[in-house]
Motif scaffolding. Structure first.
Motif, PDB file in Angstrom:
ATOM      1  N   ASN A 175       0.838  -1.207   0.000  1.00 13.55           N
ATOM      2  CA  ASN A 175       0.000   0.000   0.000  1.00 13.55           C
ATOM      3  C   ASN A 175       0.874   1.259   0.000  1.00 13.55           C
ATOM      4  O   ASN A 175       2.095   1.187   0.125  1.00 13.55           O
ATOM      5  CB  ASN A 175      -0.985  -0.010   1.172  1.00 13.55           C
ATOM      6  CG  ASN A 175      -0.301   0.047   2.525  1.00 13.55           C
ATOM      7  OD1 ASN A 175       0.490   0.944   2.798  1.00 13.55           O
ATOM      8  ND2 ASN A 175      -0.603  -0.906   3.390  1.00 13.55           N
ATOM      9  N   MET A 176       0.228   2.412  -0.108  1.00 13.55           N
ATOM     10  CA  MET A 176       0.980   3.655  -0.267  1.00 13.55           C
ATOM     11  C   MET A 176       1.441   4.258   1.052  1.00 13.55           C
ATOM     12  O   MET A 176       1.849   5.418   1.107  1.00 13.55           O
ATOM     13  CB  MET A 176       0.164   4.659  -1.067  1.00 13.55           C
ATOM     14  CG  MET A 176       0.044   4.296  -2.545  1.00 13.55           C
ATOM     15  SD  MET A 176       1.645   3.999  -3.357  1.00 13.55           S
ATOM     16  CE  MET A 176       2.387   5.612  -3.215  1.00 13.55           C
ATOM     17  N   ALA A 177       1.390   3.469   2.129  1.00 15.80           N
ATOM     18  CA  ALA A 177       2.021   3.828   3.406  1.00 15.80           C
ATOM     19  C   ALA A 177       1.464   5.111   4.015  1.00 15.80           C
ATOM     20  O   ALA A 177       2.129   5.778   4.798  1.00 15.80           O
ATOM     21  CB  ALA A 177       3.539   3.946   3.237  1.00 15.80           C
TER      22      ALA A 177
ATOM     23  N   ARG B 184      -7.863  -3.281  -7.803  1.00 16.44           N
ATOM     24  CA  ARG B 184      -6.456  -3.668  -7.909  1.00 16.44           C
ATOM     25  C   ARG B 184      -5.581  -2.427  -8.008  1.00 16.44           C
ATOM     26  O   ARG B 184      -5.824  -1.534  -8.820  1.00 16.44           O
ATOM     27  CB  ARG B 184      -6.263  -4.576  -9.122  1.00 16.44           C
ATOM     28  CG  ARG B 184      -6.939  -5.926  -8.974  1.00 16.44           C
ATOM     29  CD  ARG B 184      -7.367  -6.518 -10.306  1.00 16.44           C
ATOM     30  NE  ARG B 184      -6.294  -6.664 -11.242  1.00 16.44           N
ATOM     31  CZ  ARG B 184      -5.730  -7.834 -11.585  1.00 16.44           C
ATOM     32  NH1 ARG B 184      -6.147  -8.956 -11.013  1.00 16.44           N
ATOM     33  NH2 ARG B 184      -4.782  -7.891 -12.487  1.00 16.44           N
ATOM     34  N   GLY B 185      -4.566  -2.363  -7.149  1.00 15.78           N
ATOM     35  CA  GLY B 185      -3.663  -1.223  -7.130  1.00 15.78           C
ATOM     36  C   GLY B 185      -2.240  -1.645  -7.473  1.00 15.78           C
ATOM     37  O   GLY B 185      -1.840  -2.780  -7.199  1.00 15.78           O
ATOM     38  N   TYR B 186      -1.498  -0.738  -8.060  1.00 12.05           N
ATOM     39  CA  TYR B 186      -0.118  -1.008  -8.477  1.00 12.05           C
ATOM     40  C   TYR B 186       0.828   0.001  -7.831  1.00 12.05           C
ATOM     41  O   TYR B 186       0.446   1.147  -7.593  1.00 12.05           O
ATOM     42  CB  TYR B 186       0.003  -0.899 -10.003  1.00 12.05           C
ATOM     43  CG  TYR B 186      -0.717  -1.983 -10.760  1.00 12.05           C
ATOM     44  CD1 TYR B 186      -0.043  -3.111 -11.218  1.00 12.05           C
ATOM     45  CD2 TYR B 186      -2.087  -1.880 -11.004  1.00 12.05           C
ATOM     46  CE1 TYR B 186      -0.714  -4.111 -11.911  1.00 12.05           C
ATOM     47  CE2 TYR B 186      -2.765  -2.873 -11.696  1.00 12.05           C
ATOM     48  CZ  TYR B 186      -2.069  -3.982 -12.142  1.00 12.05           C
ATOM     49  OH  TYR B 186      -2.737  -4.981 -12.830  1.00 12.05           O
ATOM     50  N   HIS B 187       2.041  -0.447  -7.581  1.00  8.89           N
ATOM     51  CA  HIS B 187       3.070   0.515  -7.175  1.00  8.89           C
ATOM     52  C   HIS B 187       4.395   0.171  -7.839  1.00  8.89           C
ATOM     53  O   HIS B 187       4.634  -0.960  -8.265  1.00  8.89           O
ATOM     54  CB  HIS B 187       3.197   0.603  -5.650  1.00  8.89           C
ATOM     55  CG  HIS B 187       4.145  -0.375  -5.006  1.00  8.89           C
ATOM     56  ND1 HIS B 187       3.889  -0.982  -3.798  1.00  8.89           N
ATOM     57  CD2 HIS B 187       5.372  -0.850  -5.367  1.00  8.89           C
ATOM     58  CE1 HIS B 187       4.886  -1.767  -3.459  1.00  8.89           C
ATOM     59  NE2 HIS B 187       5.794  -1.706  -4.391  1.00  8.89           N
ATOM     60  N   THR B 188       5.238   1.193  -7.903  1.00 12.21           N
ATOM     61  CA  THR B 188       6.642   1.022  -8.271  1.00 12.21           C
ATOM     62  C   THR B 188       7.472   1.538  -7.115  1.00 12.21           C
ATOM     63  O   THR B 188       7.329   2.697  -6.705  1.00 12.21           O
ATOM     64  CB  THR B 188       6.984   1.808  -9.553  1.00 12.21           C
ATOM     65  OG1 THR B 188       6.154   1.342 -10.619  1.00 12.21           O
ATOM     66  CG2 THR B 188       8.455   1.618  -9.922  1.00 12.21           C
ATOM     67  N   GLN B 189       8.311   0.677  -6.567  1.00 14.80           N
ATOM     68  CA  GLN B 189       9.227   1.076  -5.495  1.00 14.80           C
ATOM     69  C   GLN B 189      10.561   1.458  -6.126  1.00 14.80           C
ATOM     70  O   GLN B 189      11.165   0.661  -6.841  1.00 14.80           O
ATOM     71  CB  GLN B 189       9.411  -0.069  -4.491  1.00 14.80           C
ATOM     72  CG  GLN B 189      10.295   0.266  -3.312  1.00 14.80           C
ATOM     73  CD  GLN B 189       9.627   1.206  -2.310  1.00 14.80           C
ATOM     74  OE1 GLN B 189       8.409   1.272  -2.234  1.00 14.80           O
ATOM     75  NE2 GLN B 189      10.429   1.930  -1.555  1.00 14.80           N
TER      76      GLN B 189
ATOM     77  N   THR C 148      14.381  -0.460  -9.258  1.00 13.46           N
ATOM     78  CA  THR C 148      12.932  -0.473  -9.079  1.00 13.46           C
ATOM     79  C   THR C 148      12.374  -1.887  -8.967  1.00 13.46           C
ATOM     80  O   THR C 148      12.990  -2.861  -9.410  1.00 13.46           O
ATOM     81  CB  THR C 148      12.230   0.224 -10.261  1.00 13.46           C
ATOM     82  OG1 THR C 148      12.451  -0.543 -11.453  1.00 13.46           O
ATOM     83  CG2 THR C 148      12.761   1.626 -10.460  1.00 13.46           C
ATOM     84  N   SER C 149      11.202  -1.965  -8.365  1.00 10.38           N
ATOM     85  CA  SER C 149      10.408  -3.191  -8.380  1.00 10.38           C
ATOM     86  C   SER C 149       8.946  -2.786  -8.520  1.00 10.38           C
ATOM     87  O   SER C 149       8.543  -1.693  -8.099  1.00 10.38           O
ATOM     88  CB  SER C 149      10.610  -3.994  -7.093  1.00 10.38           C
ATOM     89  OG  SER C 149      10.240  -3.234  -5.951  1.00 10.38           O
TER      90      SER C 149
ATOM     91  N   ARG D 237       7.986   5.430  -3.181  1.00  8.89           N
ATOM     92  CA  ARG D 237       6.969   4.550  -3.765  1.00  8.89           C
ATOM     93  C   ARG D 237       5.984   5.377  -4.566  1.00  8.89           C
ATOM     94  O   ARG D 237       5.454   6.375  -4.075  1.00  8.89           O
ATOM     95  CB  ARG D 237       6.254   3.774  -2.668  1.00  8.89           C
ATOM     96  CG  ARG D 237       5.199   2.784  -3.157  1.00  8.89           C
ATOM     97  CD  ARG D 237       4.721   1.896  -2.022  1.00  8.89           C
ATOM     98  NE  ARG D 237       5.799   1.030  -1.543  1.00  8.89           N
ATOM     99  CZ  ARG D 237       5.687   0.188  -0.513  1.00  8.89           C
ATOM    100  NH1 ARG D 237       4.539   0.121   0.149  1.00  8.89           N
ATOM    101  NH2 ARG D 237       6.704  -0.553  -0.150  1.00  8.89           N
ATOM    102  N   VAL D 238       5.720   4.955  -5.797  1.00  8.51           N
ATOM    103  CA  VAL D 238       4.792   5.621  -6.702  1.00  8.51           C
ATOM    104  C   VAL D 238       3.628   4.676  -6.959  1.00  8.51           C
ATOM    105  O   VAL D 238       3.832   3.510  -7.312  1.00  8.51           O
ATOM    106  CB  VAL D 238       5.468   5.985  -8.038  1.00  8.51           C
ATOM    107  CG1 VAL D 238       4.485   6.712  -8.949  1.00  8.51           C
ATOM    108  CG2 VAL D 238       6.716   6.832  -7.804  1.00  8.51           C
ATOM    109  N   GLY D 239       2.410   5.168  -6.769  1.00  6.58           N
ATOM    110  CA  GLY D 239       1.255   4.302  -6.987  1.00  6.58           C
ATOM    111  C   GLY D 239       0.003   5.097  -7.265  1.00  6.58           C
ATOM    112  O   GLY D 239       0.010   6.322  -7.329  1.00  6.58           O
ATOM    113  N   GLY D 240      -1.081   4.359  -7.417  1.00  7.39           N
ATOM    114  CA  GLY D 240      -2.358   4.986  -7.696  1.00  7.39           C
ATOM    115  C   GLY D 240      -3.129   4.198  -8.735  1.00  7.39           C
ATOM    116  O   GLY D 240      -2.728   3.112  -9.134  1.00  7.39           O
TER     117      GLY D 240
END
Length: 415
Positions: free
Chosen positions: A46-48, A275-280, A347-348, A309-312
């Motif tokens: 999650n986006m913390a 469903r959510g995505y992130h890039t760390q 990145t992951s 972390r980038v997400g949304g």
């Protein structure tokens, strides 16, 4: 009066683990059941954010009126896989029903009641467990390129003002004084000082699981296959390997997977996965103190887990479909517009299941069908935000103590 019970909790994300700790601390004997180990689902990626200003229902007109445009845009903030659309029709009909003005007021109030409690409950939990260092001192900046973008988000600000949530409108240099890495194209921002960040949401769940075990709680690795239902109630959780976990009381806190279990128990609930995505990004080349969100571009950036972390965005495609990591790449592209010096190195990518009800309000409730069965699920994008408050309220309910909040708006049979 509260009496000690043997309790089985299915699901060891942040909701289930925090509740397990609370109940074990109260003197119950708790068994926490998780297929893949604590914190490995949506709580991992999650986006913390402790996002106390984000309780408003997604069914409000400012959102649903943009749905057709978003759905037609392959890079839009909401994506529905065409093959999954027929299964979503009942959920969307309930979503539209939740957009009536009188209903919206009820839903806003239900979310605000929980969010007003968040820091009181979270601060107590972190202090008690020695984890206060996991919470940042900084807030979140909501970004707007110009006055038109700010006006488009005005309903959000007006709801916060109505319920008394703190915010501060900033312009120009004041924005970059707080976050120098931001582009000069941002003309206005709103600082939400109470929307704090967590240093690492997965590590927080692991730490809470360790505190739970130190109190004598048990973590059981296993995949739930069904339930033994006796006279009036659930008597045991059946694992697919044949083990039976006997308990006086059972709590279903397995996020979106709770829907299948509830259906098996004859108590279907309209729970879907957003469903959510992130890039760390572990070598971003910039530093950030605040999290940022850009409503018009539907992404968030948070300093967490040793990097950025980038997400949304939201993808509606069910539990079983393979991830589409193009969704993660879209949010990174948008983040580069806000943070032009950001380096996308080391990145992951990750995809997880946010458990969402069509009215945006979680279920925190005793079963309407089975004695000694409880639900704690559907916290949507606010699982981390609500975790300590959910534990306090559900801990009271399960222990036979009157909660300090009326839980009627969160009942399982409200649909």
């Amino acid at each position: 009066m509260s009496t000690s019970s043997t309790i089985a909790i299915v699901g060891a994300g942040v909701i289930g683990t925090t509740l397990a700790y609370d109940l074990q601390r109260r003197g119950h004997s708790v068994q926490l059941i998780e297929r893949d180990g604590p914190g490995t689902g949506a709580s991992f990626g999650n986006m913390a954010s402790i996002a106390v200003t984000e309780f408003m229902p997604a069914s409000r007109p400012a959102i649903w009126k943009q749905m057709p445009k978003w759905l037609l845009d392959p890079e839009g903030p909401v994506r529905v896989r065409p093959s999954y659309m027929p299964r979503l029709i009942p959920w969307f009909l309930r979503f539209l029903a939740a957009s009536r003005p009188s209903k919206l007021r009820e839903l806003e109030a239900a979310g605000a009641v929980l969010c007003h409690r968040v820091h009181e409950d979270l601060d107590a939990l972190l202090k008690e467990t020695g984890l206060t260092h996991m919470l940042s001192a900084e807030g979140c900046l909501s970004l707007y390129a110009d006055e038109a973008e700010f006006k488009a988000d005005r309903d959000h600000i007006e709801i916060l003002e109505r319920f008394g949530f703190r915010h501060e409108i900033l312009g120009g240099n004041a924005i970059r004084d707080l976050e120098p890495a931001l582009t000069t194209k941002i003309g206005k921002a709103v600082l939400f000082p109470d929307n704090r960040s967590v240093a690492d949401p997965y590590r927080l769940v692991i730490a809470l699981a360790e505190r739970f075990q130190a109190l004598g709680g048990t973590i059981i690795r296993g995949d739930v296959g069904g339930f033994d239902v006796g006279e009036g109630g659930v008597k045991a959780v059946r694992l697919k390997d044949g083990r039976a976990i006997n308990a006086d009381k059972t709590v279903l806190a397995a996020g979106v997977f709770t829907a299948r279990m509830a259906g098996d128990l004859g108590e279907p609930i309209p729970l879907e996965t957003e469903r959510g995505y992130h890039t760390q990004i572990m070598d971003p080349g910039i530093s950030m103190r605040h999290s940022i969100i850009w409503p018009a571009k539907a992404f968030m950036v948070t300093p967490t887990a040793g990097g950025i972390r980038v997400g949304g965005t939201v993808e509606m495609a069910g539990i079983d479909a393979a991830p589409d990591y193009r969704r993660a790449k879209i949010t990174v592209k948008r983040a580069l517009e806000a943070l032009p010096d950001l380096k996308v190195r080391q990145t992951s990518e990750w995809m997880g299941h946010r458990p969402a009800f069509p009215d945006t309000v979680p279920v925190m409730s005793a079963s309407a069908r089975h004695r000694d069965l409880y639900y704690a699920t559907g916290h949507g994008h606010l699982g981390l935000t609500y975790a300590a408050t959910n534990a306090r309220l559900m801990g009271d309910l399960i222990s036979g103590v009157t909660p300090p909040v009326d839980l009627t708006p969160y009942r399982v049979d409200r649909f």
